[in-house]
Design a protein around this motif. Structure first.
Motif, short mmCIF file in Angstrom:
data_model
loop_
_atom_site.label_atom_id
_atom_site.label_comp_id
_atom_site.label_asym_id
_atom_site.label_seq_id
_atom_site.Cartn_x
_atom_site.Cartn_y
_atom_site.Cartn_z
N LEU A 61 49.06 25.58 30.90
CA LEU A 61 48.20 25.41 31.45
C LEU A 61 47.29 26.87 33.29
O LEU A 61 46.41 27.00 33.64
CB LEU A 61 47.90 24.01 32.54
N VAL A 62 48.27 26.98 33.38
CA VAL A 62 48.25 28.08 34.68
C VAL A 62 47.85 28.75 33.95
O VAL A 62 47.06 30.04 34.62
CB VAL A 62 49.80 28.65 35.27
N THR A 63 47.20 29.66 32.79
CA THR A 63 46.60 30.95 32.25
C THR A 63 45.48 30.50 31.79
O THR A 63 44.55 31.27 31.99
CB THR A 63 47.24 30.44 30.94
N LEU A 64 45.42 28.79 31.40
CA LEU A 64 43.74 28.66 31.33
C LEU A 64 43.38 29.23 32.66
O LEU A 64 41.53 29.47 32.76
CB LEU A 64 43.96 27.14 30.26
N LEU A 65 43.84 28.15 34.10
CA LEU A 65 42.99 28.05 34.27
C LEU A 65 43.10 30.15 35.82
O LEU A 65 41.39 30.04 36.04
CB LEU A 65 44.08 27.96 35.61
N ALA A 66 44.09 30.64 35.22
CA ALA A 66 44.37 31.64 35.23
C ALA A 66 42.81 32.99 34.83
O ALA A 66 41.90 33.17 35.78
CB ALA A 66 45.08 33.02 34.87
N PHE A 67 43.05 32.50 33.80
CA PHE A 67 41.35 33.19 32.83
C PHE A 67 40.18 32.58 32.65
O PHE A 67 38.89 33.60 33.02
CB PHE A 67 41.11 32.71 31.29
N ALA A 68 40.37 31.10 33.44
CA ALA A 68 38.71 31.10 34.46
C ALA A 68 38.14 31.61 34.93
O ALA A 68 36.53 31.11 35.29
CB ALA A 68 39.15 29.19 33.89
N VAL A 69 38.94 31.91 36.42
CA VAL A 69 38.18 32.67 36.75
C VAL A 69 38.79 34.38 37.20
O VAL A 69 37.97 34.70 38.58
CB VAL A 69 39.48 32.34 38.54
N THR A 70 38.75 34.39 36.05
CA THR A 70 38.92 36.27 35.95
C THR A 70 38.04 36.46 35.44
O THR A 70 36.95 36.09 33.97
CB THR A 70 40.56 36.55 34.84
N ARG A 79 35.63 40.40 41.86
CA ARG A 79 37.07 40.32 41.40
C ARG A 79 38.42 41.08 40.78
O ARG A 79 37.88 41.86 40.20
CB ARG A 79 37.04 39.13 40.74
N LYS A 80 39.48 40.70 41.44
CA LYS A 80 40.39 41.98 41.05
C LYS A 80 41.53 41.67 41.21
O LYS A 80 41.39 41.00 42.55
CB LYS A 80 40.23 43.50 41.72
N PRO A 81 42.48 42.31 40.79
CA PRO A 81 44.13 41.52 41.60
C PRO A 81 44.25 42.22 42.41
O PRO A 81 43.63 43.48 42.59
CB PRO A 81 44.66 42.80 39.97
N TRP A 82 44.84 41.76 43.30
CA TRP A 82 45.29 42.61 44.83
C TRP A 82 46.16 43.97 44.40
O TRP A 82 45.87 44.40 45.75
CB TRP A 82 46.66 40.95 45.90
N LEU A 85 42.83 48.10 40.71
CA LEU A 85 41.28 48.52 41.21
C LEU A 85 40.61 47.44 40.28
O LEU A 85 39.41 47.59 40.94
CB LEU A 85 41.12 49.98 40.32
N ALA A 86 41.03 46.71 39.09
CA ALA A 86 40.75 46.09 38.06
C ALA A 86 41.07 45.40 37.42
O ALA A 86 42.30 45.69 36.84
CB ALA A 86 39.61 47.17 37.15
N PHE A 87 40.72 44.46 36.44
CA PHE A 87 41.28 43.67 35.80
C PHE A 87 41.35 44.23 34.21
O PHE A 87 40.40 45.32 34.11
CB PHE A 87 41.15 42.60 35.72
N GLN A 88 42.80 44.13 33.70
CA GLN A 88 43.26 45.16 32.19
C GLN A 88 43.01 43.91 31.21
O GLN A 88 44.38 43.26 31.44
CB GLN A 88 43.74 45.74 32.60
N LEU A 89 42.09 43.83 30.42
CA LEU A 89 42.44 42.51 30.06
C LEU A 89 42.42 42.66 28.65
O LEU A 89 41.44 43.65 28.33
CB LEU A 89 41.11 41.19 29.98
N PRO A 90 42.79 41.98 27.44
CA PRO A 90 42.91 42.79 26.17
C PRO A 90 42.21 42.32 25.50
O PRO A 90 41.02 41.08 25.44
CB PRO A 90 44.17 41.28 25.28
N THR A 91 41.46 44.08 25.07
CA THR A 91 39.89 43.69 23.83
C THR A 91 39.86 43.29 22.79
O THR A 91 39.33 42.76 21.85
CB THR A 91 39.17 45.49 24.55
N ARG A 92 41.00 43.52 21.85
CA ARG A 92 41.35 42.85 20.15
C ARG A 92 41.77 41.66 20.26
O ARG A 92 41.98 41.06 20.97
CB ARG A 92 43.24 43.58 20.21
N LYS A 93 40.86 41.12 19.23
CA LYS A 93 41.03 40.07 18.86
C LYS A 93 40.97 39.34 17.39
O LYS A 93 40.77 38.73 16.66
CB LYS A 93 38.98 39.09 18.88
N ASP A 94 41.17 40.53 16.75
CA ASP A 94 41.84 40.60 15.22
C ASP A 94 42.85 39.99 14.87
O ASP A 94 43.76 40.16 15.72
CB ASP A 94 40.99 41.82 14.49
N ILE A 95 43.61 39.24 14.36
CA ILE A 95 45.08 39.23 13.74
C ILE A 95 45.40 39.64 12.21
O ILE A 95 44.79 39.69 11.03
CB ILE A 95 45.15 37.53 13.45
#
Length: 152
Positions: A61-70, A79-82, A85-95
């Motif tokens: 739940l905390v993760t879902l909330l965090a990603f909803a506002v990221t 918006r950025k982390p405290w 300089l910027a959020f660094q989110l994963p880009t790969r989606k393959d399995i």
């Protein structure tokens, strides 16, 4: 740099406290949760401990909330982390096979030892010889994987 170190240490300390309070640092509790045979036949396999399902549910739940506002969020592009300089989110989606093999190895190790990396490191102060052996094996495994399995 000091700000980054402070936030990293505070985050790690808060995470470790959460692991201790939730019981995730207790191998027997983790193995009791992974003991799915205890759901159907507790006399034969021992009781199933469902308490960690609530811990994982709360973390989800905390993760879902965090990603909803990221970001990316068109309403709040600045918006950025405290401490970054910027959020660094994963880009790969393959399995792929490497992901599945890694997940399987993680699950087997977690089930056998009752530790995963976070709780093992949090247990280093109080865990005794078993956690020291686990952390040493974990670090060796990470070094081997980095040496032979990382993309070149």
């Amino acid at each position: 740099m000091i700000k980054k170190i402070f936030f990293a240490a505070a985050s790690g300390g808060l995470f470790a406290l959460g692991l201790v309070v939730s019981g995730m640092v207790l191998p027997a509790k983790v193995q009791g949760f992974l003991n799915l045979g205890g759901i159907w036949d507790p006399q034969r396999f021992g009781p199933w401990d469902a308490s960690l399902a609530f811990v994982m549910g709360g973390a989800l739940l905390v993760t879902l909330l965090a990603f909803a506002v990221t970001p990316p969020n068109p309403k709040h592009p600045a918006r950025k982390p405290w401490a970054a300089l910027a959020f660094q989110l994963p880009t790969r989606k393959d399995i792929d096979a490497r992901l599945l093999l890694g997940a399987a190895l993680f699950g087997v190790g977690w089930g056998l030892a009752g530790y995963c990396p976070g709780p093992a490191l949090a247990s280093l102060l109080t865990g005794g010889a078993a956690v020291l052996v686990f952390v040493a094996a974990m670090l060796l495994g990470m070094a081997v994987a980095r040496r032979w399995l990382s993309p070149r």
